[in-house]
Write a protein that holds these residues in place. Structure first.
Motif, short mmCIF file in Angstrom:
data_model
loop_
_atom_site.label_atom_id
_atom_site.label_comp_id
_atom_site.label_asym_id
_atom_site.label_seq_id
_atom_site.Cartn_x
_atom_site.Cartn_y
_atom_site.Cartn_z
N GLY A 24 -22.27 38.88 -12.21
CA GLY A 24 -22.06 38.46 -13.60
C GLY A 24 -22.99 39.16 -14.57
O GLY A 24 -22.58 39.58 -15.65
N LYS A 25 -24.25 39.30 -14.19
CA LYS A 25 -25.23 39.98 -15.03
C LYS A 25 -24.90 41.47 -15.15
O LYS A 25 -25.02 42.05 -16.22
CB LYS A 25 -26.63 39.76 -14.47
CG LYS A 25 -27.72 40.20 -15.40
CD LYS A 25 -27.79 39.31 -16.63
CE LYS A 25 -29.00 39.66 -17.46
NZ LYS A 25 -29.03 38.92 -18.71
N ILE A 26 -24.48 42.08 -14.04
CA ILE A 26 -24.08 43.49 -14.08
C ILE A 26 -22.89 43.67 -15.02
O ILE A 26 -22.87 44.60 -15.84
CB ILE A 26 -23.75 44.01 -12.66
CG1 ILE A 26 -25.02 44.03 -11.80
CG2 ILE A 26 -23.13 45.40 -12.72
CD1 ILE A 26 -24.76 44.26 -10.32
N GLN A 27 -21.93 42.77 -14.95
CA GLN A 27 -20.77 42.82 -15.86
C GLN A 27 -21.21 42.70 -17.31
O GLN A 27 -20.76 43.44 -18.17
CB GLN A 27 -19.80 41.68 -15.55
CG GLN A 27 -18.86 41.96 -14.42
CD GLN A 27 -17.85 40.83 -14.27
OE1 GLN A 27 -18.23 39.68 -14.11
NE2 GLN A 27 -16.59 41.18 -14.33
N GLU A 28 -22.08 41.75 -17.56
CA GLU A 28 -22.55 41.50 -18.92
C GLU A 28 -23.25 42.73 -19.52
O GLU A 28 -23.03 43.07 -20.68
CB GLU A 28 -23.53 40.32 -18.89
CG GLU A 28 -24.15 39.96 -20.22
CD GLU A 28 -25.18 38.87 -20.05
OE1 GLU A 28 -26.24 38.99 -20.67
OE2 GLU A 28 -24.94 37.90 -19.29
N LEU A 29 -24.04 43.40 -18.72
CA LEU A 29 -24.83 44.53 -19.21
C LEU A 29 -24.08 45.86 -19.26
O LEU A 29 -24.43 46.73 -20.05
CB LEU A 29 -26.09 44.69 -18.37
CG LEU A 29 -27.09 43.55 -18.47
CD1 LEU A 29 -28.18 43.68 -17.43
CD2 LEU A 29 -27.69 43.49 -19.87
N LYS A 74 -33.08 46.24 -15.60
CA LYS A 74 -32.76 45.01 -16.34
C LYS A 74 -32.73 43.78 -15.43
O LYS A 74 -32.34 42.71 -15.87
CB LYS A 74 -31.42 45.14 -17.05
CG LYS A 74 -31.28 46.35 -17.94
CD LYS A 74 -32.00 46.18 -19.22
CE LYS A 74 -31.65 47.36 -20.12
NZ LYS A 74 -32.51 47.54 -21.22
N GLU A 75 -33.11 43.99 -14.17
CA GLU A 75 -33.14 42.91 -13.18
C GLU A 75 -31.81 42.18 -13.08
O GLU A 75 -31.75 40.94 -12.97
CB GLU A 75 -34.29 41.95 -13.47
CG GLU A 75 -35.64 42.62 -13.39
CD GLU A 75 -36.80 41.70 -13.69
OE1 GLU A 75 -36.61 40.47 -13.73
OE2 GLU A 75 -37.90 42.22 -13.89
N ALA A 76 -30.72 42.93 -13.12
CA ALA A 76 -29.38 42.35 -12.98
C ALA A 76 -29.15 42.08 -11.49
O ALA A 76 -28.80 42.98 -10.74
CB ALA A 76 -28.33 43.30 -13.53
N ASN A 77 -29.38 40.85 -11.06
CA ASN A 77 -29.31 40.53 -9.64
C ASN A 77 -28.08 39.72 -9.26
O ASN A 77 -28.00 39.17 -8.18
CB ASN A 77 -30.59 39.82 -9.20
CG ASN A 77 -30.85 38.57 -10.00
OD1 ASN A 77 -30.06 38.18 -10.85
ND2 ASN A 77 -31.97 37.93 -9.73
N THR A 78 -27.10 39.67 -10.17
CA THR A 78 -25.82 39.02 -9.87
C THR A 78 -24.69 39.89 -10.42
O THR A 78 -24.91 40.70 -11.34
CB THR A 78 -25.69 37.63 -10.53
OG1 THR A 78 -25.67 37.79 -11.95
CG2 THR A 78 -26.84 36.70 -10.12
#
Length: 78
Positions: free
Chosen positions: A35-40, A29-33
């Motif tokens: 915050g994005k990891i938390q969101e997903l 999912k290209e979670a490179n922060t």
């Protein structure tokens, strides 16, 4: 550090999120922060002790934190 742990190690006990779950969203999912990891994944949205060592106010410290996993991935994959 990451290579010495089983990928089923539970990084986030509140949400039952493993190293493998975190690596999956980073790679697919290209979670490179953080915050994005938390969101997903929902990781770190309850007590936040799993995000990075400085936020870990629990008595039992984690073997690895979300920030470490993300940084390790970035270091080894550019």
């Amino acid at each position: 550090m990451l290579s010495s742990l089983a990928f089923d190690y539970e990084v986030c006990n509140c949400k039952k999120i493993t190293i493998n779950d975190i690596l999956d969203v980073i790679t697919t999912k290209e979670a490179n922060t953080l915050g994005k990891i938390q969101e997903l994944t929902g990781v770190g949205t309850e007590c936040r002790c799993c995000m990075f060592e400085e936020a870990d106010n629990s008595k039992l410290k984690k073997k690895i934190y979300c920030k470490d996993i993300l940084n390790n991935y970035k270091d080894t994959n550019g």
